[in-house]
Design an enzyme around this catalytic site. Structure first.
Site, short mmCIF file in Angstrom:
data_model
loop_
_atom_site.label_atom_id
_atom_site.label_comp_id
_atom_site.label_asym_id
_atom_site.label_seq_id
_atom_site.Cartn_x
_atom_site.Cartn_y
_atom_site.Cartn_z
N HIS A 1 3.75 4.57 9.02
CA HIS A 1 2.45 3.92 8.88
C HIS A 1 2.58 2.40 8.81
O HIS A 1 1.65 1.68 9.17
CB HIS A 1 1.74 4.43 7.63
CG HIS A 1 1.18 5.81 7.78
ND1 HIS A 1 0.03 6.08 8.51
CD2 HIS A 1 1.61 7.01 7.32
CE1 HIS A 1 -0.23 7.37 8.47
NE2 HIS A 1 0.72 7.97 7.76
N GLU B 1 3.80 18.26 8.70
CA GLU B 1 2.55 17.53 8.53
C GLU B 1 1.75 17.65 9.81
O GLU B 1 1.81 16.77 10.69
CB GLU B 1 2.81 16.06 8.19
CG GLU B 1 3.47 15.83 6.84
CD GLU B 1 3.47 14.37 6.43
OE1 GLU B 1 3.06 13.51 7.25
OE2 GLU B 1 3.88 14.08 5.29
N GLU C 1 0.83 -1.21 0.00
CA GLU C 1 0.00 0.00 0.00
C GLU C 1 0.86 1.26 0.00
O GLU C 1 0.56 2.23 -0.71
CB GLU C 1 -0.92 -0.01 1.21
CG GLU C 1 -2.05 -1.03 1.14
CD GLU C 1 -2.80 -1.18 2.43
OE1 GLU C 1 -4.02 -1.44 2.38
OE2 GLU C 1 -2.18 -1.05 3.50
N GLN C 2 1.96 1.24 0.77
CA GLN C 2 2.84 2.40 0.80
C GLN C 2 3.50 2.62 -0.56
O GLN C 2 3.66 3.76 -1.02
CB GLN C 2 3.91 2.23 1.88
CG GLN C 2 4.78 3.45 2.10
CD GLN C 2 4.02 4.64 2.66
OE1 GLN C 2 3.01 4.46 3.34
NE2 GLN C 2 4.50 5.84 2.38
N ASP D 1 -2.92 9.63 10.50
CA ASP D 1 -3.22 10.94 9.94
C ASP D 1 -4.68 11.25 10.27
O ASP D 1 -5.56 10.41 10.07
CB ASP D 1 -3.04 10.94 8.42
CG ASP D 1 -1.61 10.69 8.00
OD1 ASP D 1 -0.70 10.87 8.83
OD2 ASP D 1 -1.40 10.30 6.83
N ALA E 1 6.65 9.03 2.57
CA ALA E 1 7.86 8.25 2.82
C ALA E 1 7.97 7.13 1.78
O ALA E 1 6.96 6.58 1.33
CB ALA E 1 7.84 7.67 4.22
N TRP F 1 -1.08 17.02 10.51
CA TRP F 1 -2.13 16.00 10.62
C TRP F 1 -1.57 14.64 11.05
O TRP F 1 -2.33 13.72 11.32
CB TRP F 1 -2.81 15.83 9.25
CG TRP F 1 -1.82 15.51 8.16
CD1 TRP F 1 -1.31 14.28 7.83
CD2 TRP F 1 -1.19 16.43 7.26
NE1 TRP F 1 -0.42 14.36 6.79
CE2 TRP F 1 -0.33 15.68 6.42
CE3 TRP F 1 -1.29 17.80 7.08
CZ2 TRP F 1 0.44 16.27 5.41
CZ3 TRP F 1 -0.52 18.39 6.08
CH2 TRP F 1 0.32 17.64 5.26
N HIS F 2 -0.25 14.51 11.11
CA HIS F 2 0.39 13.20 11.33
C HIS F 2 0.82 13.08 12.79
O HIS F 2 1.68 13.83 13.26
CB HIS F 2 1.59 13.06 10.39
CG HIS F 2 2.30 11.75 10.51
ND1 HIS F 2 2.22 10.76 9.55
CD2 HIS F 2 3.14 11.25 11.46
CE1 HIS F 2 2.96 9.73 9.90
NE2 HIS F 2 3.53 10.00 11.06
#
Length: 230
Positions: free
Chosen positions: A91, A148, A62-63, A98, A84, A150-151
């Site tokens: 993650h 970021e 997924e990353q 997030d 990243a 939100w992270h």
């Protein structure tokens, strides 16, 4: 555990147990302890139904797909700033999330999480539940990632200490490695914290040990309870 471009995610860091938290488009998986802490944090600030998760645990595949899409749509420079590389994302540990507000426009890569209202209350309470805002403005040269807001990263008992010291995670781990030992622990927030090389036996201490975590850079950070207070 430190995860960045210089410290890829080890196989041992893959979460064994996942739980789901409320997300923008359905439930989002997180490592179990982080998920429970996040639910507690959101509830404590009155954010149920308002503070939503955008992204939690991601597999390596997924990353990689997110990286490839970011490069294709916005170029390599953008991807390096906000995404990243596969194998180097927090993650993939299940310990990063997030977040956004239900009232904000949806953006998967750069979700909006304003530092006002409930967003500000979330930030003020985050450390109490084990979370730090991982990529803050001004720390880009250290973290290698653009700001970021939100992270958030779950670091457990270390969160109030990191907040008190006002350091990015990289600098916090470096400080522990350079300046602490079982004989000279960092004393902060009612805790005794020190770094020791991975593989060394656990020391005998006159105080209870309450945690130990691999740093992913050759060491282990141990946490004890300071009977003398902060």
């Amino acid at each position: 555990m430190l995860v960045n471009a210089a410290h890829p995610v080890p196989a041992s860091a893959l979460p064994e147990r996942l739980e789901r938290v409320r997300g923008v488009n359905g439930d989002i998986p997180l490592e179990r302890t982080a998920a429970r802490a996040l639910r507690g944090l959101v509830s404590a600030v009155g954010g149920d139904g308002l503070v939503l998760s955008v992204s939690g645990f991601r597999s390596r595949g997924e990353q990689a797909a997110i990286w490839d899409e970011a490069v294709a749509e916005n170029g390599v420079a953008f991807a390096r700033s906000y995404v990243a590389r596969p194998g180097c994302s927090e993650h993939e540990t299940g310990l990063a999330v997030d977040v956004t507000l239900a009232t904000e426009p949806y953006d998967f890569i750069r979700p909006s999480f304003p530092d006002e209202g409930i967003g500000r209350e979330f930030r003020r309470s985050a450390a109490r539940f084990g979370f730090i805002e991982r990529y803050r403005a001004g720390e880009e040269p250290v973290t290698g990632i653009a700001a970021e807001p939100w992270h958030f990263r779950y670091v457990g008992a270390h969160a109030p200490v990191i907040e008190q010291l006002d350091l990015p995670l990289e600098a916090y781990v470096a400080r522990l490695r350079r300046g602490t030992s079982a004989e000279r622990p960092l004393r902060a927030c009612g805790l005794l914290i020190w770094w020791q090389p991975e593989g060394e036996p656990m020391p005998r201490t006159p105080f209870p040990l309450i945690g130990a975590s691999v740093t992913n850079e050759g060491g282990i950070v141990l946490v004890g309870c300071d009977g003398h207070g902060a």
